[in-house]
Design an enzyme around this catalytic site. Structure first.
Site, short mmCIF file in Angstrom:
data_model
loop_
_atom_site.label_atom_id
_atom_site.label_comp_id
_atom_site.label_asym_id
_atom_site.label_seq_id
_atom_site.Cartn_x
_atom_site.Cartn_y
_atom_site.Cartn_z
N SER A 1 -1.25 2.53 7.58
CA SER A 1 -2.53 2.52 7.33
C SER A 1 -2.71 2.07 5.88
O SER A 1 -3.75 1.30 5.50
CB SER A 1 -3.33 3.90 7.32
OG SER A 1 -2.58 4.90 6.36
N GLU A 2 -1.91 2.36 5.22
CA GLU A 2 -1.79 1.73 3.66
C GLU A 2 -0.35 1.41 3.19
O GLU A 2 0.73 1.95 3.52
CB GLU A 2 -2.46 2.72 2.57
CG GLU A 2 -3.75 2.55 2.37
CD GLU A 2 -4.62 3.39 3.34
OE1 GLU A 2 -5.75 2.95 3.52
OE2 GLU A 2 -4.14 4.27 3.82
N THR A 3 -0.41 0.12 2.63
CA THR A 3 0.89 -0.22 1.76
C THR A 3 0.49 -0.31 0.39
O THR A 3 -0.50 -1.12 0.22
CB THR A 3 1.54 -1.59 2.28
OG1 THR A 3 1.98 -1.17 3.81
CG2 THR A 3 2.75 -1.75 1.53
N HIS B 1 -3.15 9.30 0.03
CA HIS B 1 -1.93 9.54 0.49
C HIS B 1 -0.86 8.50 -0.15
O HIS B 1 0.39 8.96 -0.46
CB HIS B 1 -1.92 9.79 2.08
CG HIS B 1 -1.86 8.51 2.61
ND1 HIS B 1 -3.13 7.49 3.11
CD2 HIS B 1 -0.76 7.80 3.15
CE1 HIS B 1 -2.43 6.43 3.67
NE2 HIS B 1 -1.36 6.66 3.79
#
Length: 259
Positions: free
Chosen positions: A43-45, A71
């Protein structure tokens, strides 16, 4: 480029919310950062470059850059404190949402985030149809926050994600008062190509201001009731939301890309 994969808001791997974090000595193009995020398929980098005494932090979803991610910030805090600032207990990230101060207290990483102002909006048939259940109330900040009457309802909901894309707000958060925890929640972000976010720090910048007022408690323990699950230790500090959590390292690797 060295990349760390860290599970945030958990003390064990294969739980919490995984984020890839890339430590760099200079910035690469936004296009390349987006491609790396797509390749990772989390979902995120997040990407970081140290600039003076601060670390400049940027977050990329599968759909591009965003202005806040809890997160991935926790994941990067774990990496910085364990590999780069072992003798430090405080670091500052410079971000699109301003400076974020992170404190280490044992195995907890405490982060101060801006809280989102919420305004109550009418519960609509469009919401009910998309979510598959009728909220007790709905609030709009940058995201849409829907309140339900029971933890069981929140855990069982299976929204129509295509219809969720048509709702107001960037992301949908659903929440209820908890039994074992003060509140439980789930987060759906189809506008960012993320069907369900396992644990969402950004979401709790909407959720915690609501529940601290409702429960008349300044300190809350929140549970994100996704398949992976995650625990957040939360409190309000003036107009900011303080989120604390644990993290677990899954891997360290090298990216072989032409920069």
């Amino acid at each position: 480029m060295r990349q760390y994969i860290v599970d945030a808001f958990t003390d064990k791997i294969f739980a919490g919310n995984p984020a890839a974090v890339c430590v760099m000595d200079h910035w690469i193009s936004d296009e390349l950062m987006t491609k790396i995020a797509l390749e990772n398929n989390f979902s995120e980098t997040a990407f970081i470059v140290k600039e003076g005494e601060k670390y400049h932090l940027r977050w990329f979803t599968l759909a591009g850059e965003i202005n806040l991610c809890g997160h991935a910030t926790l994941a990067f805090s774990f990496v910085i404190f364990n590999f780069f600032e072992k003798n430090n207990t405080e670091i500052t990230f410079s971000t699109l949402s301003g400076d974020l101060v992170i404190n280490r207290a044992g195995d907890l990483f405490e982060m101060e985030f801006p809280s989102f102002s919420l305004r109550e909006i009418p519960v609509s048939e469009k919401m009910i149809d998309a979510i598959g259940a009728r909220p007790q109330a709905a609030y709009l900040g940058e995201d849409l926050l829907c309140i339900f009457d029971s933890e069981e309802t929140v855990r069982k909901i299976s929204p129509n994600l295509e219809k969720v894309k048509e709702l107001d707000g960037l992301i949908l958060h659903i929440t209820a008062e908890g039994k074992e925890f003060d509140c439980v929640s789930r987060t759906f972000a189809p506008k960012f190509n993320t069907p369900e976010d396992p644990v969402c720090g950004r979401g709790h910048c909407h959720i915690i201001p609501y529940w601290t007022k409702q429960l008349q408690k300044n300190e809350l323990v929140a549970y994100q009731a996704s398949r992976r699950g995650g625990i957040l230790y939360c409190r309000m500090k003036n107009n900011k939301v303080v989120l604390a959590g644990k993290a677990a390292l899954f891997s360290i690797g090298e990216l072989f890309i032409d920069i």
